[in-house]
Design an enzyme around this catalytic site. Sequence first.
Site, PDB file in Angstrom:
ATOM      1  CB  CYS A  50      -0.914   0.011   1.227  1.00  0.00           C
ATOM      2  SG  CYS A  50      -1.943   1.504   1.328  1.00  0.00           S
ATOM      3  CD  GLU A  91      -1.179  -1.672  -5.714  1.00  0.00           C
ATOM      4  OE1 GLU A  91      -0.315  -1.268  -6.536  1.00  0.00           O
ATOM      5  OE2 GLU A  91      -0.997  -1.695  -4.493  1.00  0.00           O
TER       6      GLU A  91
END
Length: 222
Positions: free
Chosen positions: A2, A105
């Site tokens: 992340c 993402e």
Amino acid sequence: MCGRYSFTQLAEAITDKFQVKEVPPLSPRYNIAPTQQIATVSVNSESCDRQFKMLRWGLIPSWAKDAKMGAKLINARGETVAEKPAFRSAFKKRRCLILADGFYEWQTQNGEKQPFYFRLENGESFAFAGLWEHWEKGEGEPIETCTIITTEANELMRPIHERMPVILDSKNYEQWLNPETKKIELLQSFLQPYPSEEMTAYPVSTKVNSPKNDRAECIQPI
């Protein structure tokens, strides 16, 4: 992993949802990047109450010789977090909630990387499982830093990336934050992929690729 996320909630919403008494005025953040100051909740070691703190994203272990190490430790793998020298001490007694309402993402499509935004289906804020550390060297100012724990991707996330940040179930906040919770097996049982059916995802503009762009358009679907 992340490496970019959002948190757009106002202080009033934080005090209610995360049970902290005092939260300073906050500006919405749509494109939070490593090494920036981020919103967290931890437990005050003296009062045992929950406290809101801004910490630098990128954990610097207490034994690190150089603060630059933090830039490499923005994430910790849930499967090994109890064993890795950089994280094992914090995992035992310095756990925190990292406040968010979505994360990004990237997926490679036709040779280019397309960003996707992931959030809860109901649009509510949530907390990543985090660890924090206190670091100081010489006469310099002490630095408090944190990292986001990751786990294997759920079904929604898997076509985009093999890893995802751990989104904690709110019923586990109390035990996660409590430094007296010491059972490794119990703590690691919290580090599971969040249910896909409770999340949604959509492509967003490549403007999010630059942390200089921190505007609402970053989270708008395209």
